[in-house]
Write a protein that holds these residues in place. Structure first.
Motif, PDB file in Angstrom:
ATOM      1  N   ASP A  74       3.658 -12.186  -6.910  1.00  0.00           N
ATOM      2  CA  ASP A  74       4.499 -12.142  -5.715  1.00  0.00           C
ATOM      3  C   ASP A  74       4.809 -10.701  -5.366  1.00  0.00           C
ATOM      4  OD1 ASP A  74       6.150 -12.637  -3.660  1.00  0.00           O
ATOM      5  OD2 ASP A  74       7.715 -13.646  -4.801  1.00  0.00           O
ATOM      6  N   GLU A  75       3.953 -10.095  -4.595  1.00  0.00           N
ATOM      7  CA  GLU A  75       4.146  -8.720  -4.120  1.00  0.00           C
ATOM      8  C   GLU A  75       4.438  -7.731  -5.225  1.00  0.00           C
ATOM      9  OE1 GLU A  75       5.056  -8.201  -0.496  1.00  0.00           O
ATOM     10  OE2 GLU A  75       5.486 -10.241   0.114  1.00  0.00           O
ATOM     11  N   VAL A  76       4.030  -8.018  -6.447  1.00  0.00           N
ATOM     12  CA  VAL A  76       4.402  -7.083  -7.509  1.00  0.00           C
ATOM     13  C   VAL A  76       3.483  -5.888  -7.563  1.00  0.00           C
ATOM     14  CG1 VAL A  76       5.605  -8.560  -9.083  1.00  0.00           C
ATOM     15  CG2 VAL A  76       3.124  -8.456  -9.135  1.00  0.00           C
ATOM     16  N   LEU A  77       2.381  -5.962  -6.789  1.00  0.00           N
ATOM     17  CA  LEU A  77       1.474  -4.827  -6.867  1.00  0.00           C
ATOM     18  C   LEU A  77       2.096  -3.594  -6.226  1.00  0.00           C
ATOM     19  CD1 LEU A  77      -1.929  -6.541  -6.336  1.00  0.00           C
ATOM     20  CD2 LEU A  77      -0.823  -5.806  -8.420  1.00  0.00           C
ATOM     21  N   SER A  78       3.284  -3.735  -5.725  1.00  0.00           N
ATOM     22  CA  SER A  78       3.936  -2.580  -5.127  1.00  0.00           C
ATOM     23  C   SER A  78       4.970  -1.965  -6.059  1.00  0.00           C
ATOM     24  CB  SER A  78       4.594  -2.997  -3.819  1.00  0.00           C
ATOM     25  OG  SER A  78       5.400  -4.124  -4.032  1.00  0.00           O
ATOM     26  N   VAL A  79       4.865  -2.244  -7.361  1.00  0.00           N
ATOM     27  CA  VAL A  79       5.870  -1.677  -8.272  1.00  0.00           C
ATOM     28  C   VAL A  79       5.419  -0.320  -8.797  1.00  0.00           C
ATOM     29  CG1 VAL A  79       6.640  -3.930  -9.019  1.00  0.00           C
ATOM     30  CG2 VAL A  79       4.955  -2.702 -10.383  1.00  0.00           C
ATOM     31  N   GLY A  80       6.394   0.437  -9.224  1.00  0.00           N
ATOM     32  CA  GLY A  80       6.118   1.702  -9.903  1.00  0.00           C
ATOM     33  C   GLY A  80       5.587   2.783  -8.965  1.00  0.00           C
ATOM     34  N   ASP A  81       5.212   3.889  -9.564  1.00  0.00           N
ATOM     35  CA  ASP A  81       4.685   4.979  -8.752  1.00  0.00           C
ATOM     36  C   ASP A  81       3.221   4.711  -8.426  1.00  0.00           C
ATOM     37  OD1 ASP A  81       3.430   5.448 -11.176  1.00  0.00           O
ATOM     38  OD2 ASP A  81       4.976   6.864 -11.796  1.00  0.00           O
ATOM     39  N   ALA A  82       2.650   5.607  -7.609  1.00  0.00           N
ATOM     40  CA  ALA A  82       1.280   5.388  -7.127  1.00  0.00           C
ATOM     41  C   ALA A  82       0.301   5.260  -8.290  1.00  0.00           C
ATOM     42  CB  ALA A  82       0.874   6.526  -6.214  1.00  0.00           C
ATOM     43  N   LYS A  83       0.552   6.031  -9.338  1.00  0.00           N
ATOM     44  CA  LYS A  83      -0.365   6.025 -10.477  1.00  0.00           C
ATOM     45  C   LYS A  83      -0.359   4.655 -11.168  1.00  0.00           C
ATOM     46  CE  LYS A  83      -0.807   8.399 -14.790  1.00  0.00           C
ATOM     47  NZ  LYS A  83       0.360   8.605 -15.636  1.00  0.00           N
ATOM     48  N   PHE A  84       0.864   4.148 -11.399  1.00  0.00           N
ATOM     49  CA  PHE A  84       0.956   2.853 -12.072  1.00  0.00           C
ATOM     50  C   PHE A  84       0.458   1.736 -11.162  1.00  0.00           C
ATOM     51  CE2 PHE A  84       2.946  -0.911 -13.872  1.00  0.00           C
ATOM     52  CZ  PHE A  84       2.606  -0.748 -15.200  1.00  0.00           C
ATOM     53  N   ARG A  85       0.678   1.893  -9.871  1.00  0.00           N
ATOM     54  CA  ARG A  85       0.223   0.880  -8.923  1.00  0.00           C
ATOM     55  C   ARG A  85      -1.290   0.730  -9.008  1.00  0.00           C
ATOM     56  NH1 ARG A  85       3.631   2.253  -4.620  1.00  0.00           N
ATOM     57  NH2 ARG A  85       2.028   3.454  -3.583  1.00  0.00           N
ATOM     58  N   LYS A  86      -1.964   1.869  -9.041  1.00  0.00           N
ATOM     59  CA  LYS A  86      -3.426   1.864  -9.139  1.00  0.00           C
ATOM     60  C   LYS A  86      -3.855   1.180 -10.434  1.00  0.00           C
ATOM     61  CE  LYS A  86      -6.254   5.380  -6.967  1.00  0.00           C
ATOM     62  NZ  LYS A  86      -6.436   6.829  -6.895  1.00  0.00           N
ATOM     63  N   LYS A  87      -3.154   1.549 -11.506  1.00  0.00           N
ATOM     64  CA  LYS A  87      -3.487   1.017 -12.819  1.00  0.00           C
ATOM     65  C   LYS A  87      -3.273  -0.497 -12.866  1.00  0.00           C
ATOM     66  CE  LYS A  87      -2.127   2.062 -17.524  1.00  0.00           C
ATOM     67  NZ  LYS A  87      -1.249   2.902 -18.337  1.00  0.00           N
ATOM     68  N   SER A  88      -2.167  -0.951 -12.265  1.00  0.00           N
ATOM     69  CA  SER A  88      -1.877  -2.382 -12.340  1.00  0.00           C
ATOM     70  C   SER A  88      -2.846  -3.168 -11.473  1.00  0.00           C
ATOM     71  CB  SER A  88      -0.428  -2.665 -11.962  1.00  0.00           C
ATOM     72  OG  SER A  88      -0.141  -2.155 -10.709  1.00  0.00           O
ATOM     73  N   GLU A  89      -3.250  -2.566 -10.332  1.00  0.00           N
ATOM     74  CA  GLU A  89      -4.218  -3.281  -9.502  1.00  0.00           C
ATOM     75  C   GLU A  89      -5.556  -3.378 -10.237  1.00  0.00           C
ATOM     76  OE1 GLU A  89      -3.946  -2.414  -5.258  1.00  0.00           O
ATOM     77  OE2 GLU A  89      -5.992  -3.160  -5.083  1.00  0.00           O
ATOM     78  N   ALA A  90      -5.912  -2.287 -10.925  1.00  0.00           N
ATOM     79  CA  ALA A  90      -7.159  -2.299 -11.697  1.00  0.00           C
ATOM     80  C   ALA A  90      -7.095  -3.363 -12.791  1.00  0.00           C
ATOM     81  CB  ALA A  90      -7.404  -0.924 -12.305  1.00  0.00           C
ATOM     82  N   LYS A  91      -5.913  -3.482 -13.413  1.00  0.00           N
ATOM     83  CA  LYS A  91      -5.736  -4.481 -14.475  1.00  0.00           C
ATOM     84  C   LYS A  91      -5.917  -5.887 -13.918  1.00  0.00           C
ATOM     85  CE  LYS A  91      -3.927  -6.140 -18.409  1.00  0.00           C
ATOM     86  NZ  LYS A  91      -4.309  -5.865 -19.775  1.00  0.00           N
ATOM     87  N   ILE A  92      -5.319  -6.122 -12.750  1.00  0.00           N
ATOM     88  CA  ILE A  92      -5.429  -7.458 -12.162  1.00  0.00           C
ATOM     89  C   ILE A  92      -6.869  -7.753 -11.774  1.00  0.00           C
ATOM     90  CG2 ILE A  92      -4.771  -8.822 -10.137  1.00  0.00           C
ATOM     91  CD1 ILE A  92      -2.009  -8.149 -10.578  1.00  0.00           C
ATOM     92  N   VAL A  93      -7.562  -6.746 -11.221  1.00  0.00           N
ATOM     93  CA  VAL A  93      -8.962  -6.953 -10.862  1.00  0.00           C
ATOM     94  C   VAL A  93      -9.798  -7.253 -12.106  1.00  0.00           C
ATOM     95  CG1 VAL A  93     -11.013  -5.837  -9.909  1.00  0.00           C
ATOM     96  CG2 VAL A  93      -8.832  -5.629  -8.730  1.00  0.00           C
TER      97      VAL A  93
END
Lengths: 269, 251
Positions: free
Chosen positions: B174-193
């Motif tokens: 639920d819209e969590v990909l917008s958490v943290g700073d830009a660096k963590f956001r990238k990392k979390s999106e990569a994790k989800i992918v």
């Protein structure tokens, strides 16, 4: 029923973790830490002995040893009120989790009663210390007999009772927040209705009043506990049947109430 | 045929909307005596049905108040539908408001075990995953500090790390990909992918159609509690964009 037990088995880790958390956090932020568990009953017992010692404590034939008589009642009463109060608030305090993740909700009242039971078990060491002191250093009428080994029976009945009452209170609390204040008053009343600092038998009460006092399940439980610890004899079996029946009934009523209402909790927390 | 990961069948959810919420005995009796106990029915979801097969990624679109959050709560098992059934096959990890299950006075480390237990995992299992969680969250220096002293970004990072480390089968995002700073956001999106590639089933809620197009292969569009469109992510996103833009034009 089978599904329920399976569910409890699946979430046993959560139960463990919450009990661990409650016990840990209770001691974390105080300088004296775990010593409060001993100090609190110790100090309240001293106060009660000072206040009531001369009025009720004279009759050593019936009470054997007034400080220990008091401590027995006081410890059990304290566990009952603490655990049920914590269970009562457990659902509303866990609202943030319950709203987001599926967890069986009864885990919360159950784990809060159990963590109170752990603290209570630790506080029983005060009683052990008192017993040791009076047996070793004083000429007391106190006798230690093998019956003290049966002490876990009233404690388990009390635990069942607390779980039942905790389930009822936690359900009510979700719908009516002011039950907290009412229950505080009720607990105060219960302190006087339970023979903690007096004894029903020696007060020469009229029969209806004595019967009313004995209808309190805590009366039976405390009496059984004292039979084991203080008098060193077998308890009156009527106490056993009555308190066990009452405790089981409270769990049945509590579970039914909880199960019927739990799907509505989320709309009210 | 394989069982679907999530099957939502004819689900309706009704709320009683009070003008004022009554939560104490005193008010209840006053209102009861004055006969002011009114309940307004409000249907947050009406006859919603869809299935997500294993490995599919469903995007849920809709304007505010369309019933998206209610739908997620129903799928997560938090809210019981008034009518209809929901069946979920496998372990769900709800990535909703990360860190909601944390105890503020507990340290980060202790919260990892608590949060794991909330999701139904044993201490032993979490212990095995502990290093992975800690490394992903990058909170090595703060792990023994009570969570109440964490910033909201740190809390979300820890929550995200735990929820994704346990290899769930169904992920609710639920819209969590917008958490943290830009660096963590990238990392979390990569994790989800990377979890997508392992064949995880996803229920994804967003207002951002670009994200839905990129991450999902199917989508549904909710409006006032009803499914008004369903199909491939691109089709539904086009309808949604049109709807939003159309509304903007008419204003």
């Amino acid at each position: 029923m089978k599904g329920m037990l399976k569910n409890l088995y699946k979430y046993r880790f959560l139960l463990q973790e919450i009990v661990r958390k409650n016990v840990k956090l209770q001691y974390r932020n105080s300088v004296l830490g775990i010593f409060w568990t001993f100090l609190q009953p110790l100090m309240t017992t001293i106060v009660l002995v000072l206040v009531f010692g001369n009025i009720f404590g004279r009759n050593l034939g019936a009470l054997v040893n007034y400080p220990i008589y008091l401590l027995c009642g006081r410890l059990l009463y304290e566990f009952f009120t603490q655990s049920t109060k914590r269970a009562m608030r457990s659902i509303t305090l866990s609202a943030s989790v319950i709203k987001k993740v599926y967890v069986p909700k009864y885990i919360y009242p159950l784990s809060n009663v159990m963590s109170s039971f752990v603290t209570f078990a630790i506080s029983l060491l005060v009683l052990v210390a008192f017993l040791a002191y009076y047996l070793i250093f004083t000429d007391t009428l106190l006798r230690l007999t093998p019956y003290i080994l049966l002490v876990f029976v009233p404690l388990i009945i009390l635990l069942i009772l607390c779980i039942g009452i905790g389930l009822i209170l936690s359900t009510l609390e979700v719908f009516f927040r002011d039950i907290e204040y009412l229950y505080d008053v009720f607990c105060m009343l219960l302190f006087y209705l339970t023979p903690i600092f007096y004894s029903v038998e020696t007060l020469k009460l009229s029969k209806p009043i004595a019967m009313a006092l004995m209808a309190n399940p805590l009366y039976s439980i405390v009496s059984m506990f004292r039979s084991c610890v203080l008098y060193g004899e077998m308890w009156n079996w009527n106490w056993f049947y009555y308190s066990l029946g009452f405790a089981v009934l409270s769990v049945v009523v509590g579970s039914l109430l909880f199960w019927r209402k739990q799907d509505k909790f989320i709309l009210h927390i | 045929m394989e069982k679907p990961a999530v099957k939502v069948d004819n689900v309706s959810v009704m709320f009683n909307l009070n003008k004022e919420q009554i939560d104490n005995i005193k008010e209840y009796f006053i209102k009861l005596l004055k006969r002011q106990l009114h309940f307004n029915e409000f249907w947050a979801l009406q006859e919603v049905s869809f299935t997500i097969e294993k490995g599919e990624r469903l995007g849920v679109l809709g304007l505010n108040g369309a019933g998206k959050s209610t739908l997620l709560k129903v799928v997560a098992g938090v809210l019981k539908p008034s009518m209809g059934t929901v069946m979920v096959d496998g372990v769900i990890a709800p990535l909703l408001e990360l860190g909601a299950g944390f105890d503020q006075n507990y340290s980060g480390k202790e919260n990892i075990f608590l949060y794991g237990a909330t999701m139904g995992y044993s201490r032993k299992y979490i212990q095995e995953k502990y290093d992975e969680i800690l490394d992903f969250s990058e909170l090595h220096d703060f792990i023994d500090v009570p969570v109440k002293n964490y910033s909201s970004g740190m809390r979300a990072r820890l929550g995200f790390s735990i929820a994704t480390a346990v290899n769930p089968e169904v992920l609710i995002v639920d819209e969590v990909l917008s958490v943290g700073d830009a660096k963590f956001r990238k990392k979390s999106e990569a994790k989800i992918v990377s979890m997508f590639e392992k064949g995880i089933t996803v229920l994804f809620v967003s207002h951002n159609t670009d994200q839905v197009r990129r991450l999902c292969n199917k989508a549904i569009l909710l409006d006032k509690g009803k499914v008004i469109a369903s199909g491939t992510a691109n089709e539904v996103c086009d309808i949604y964009d049109e709807k939003v833009n159309g509304r903007n034009k008419s204003n």
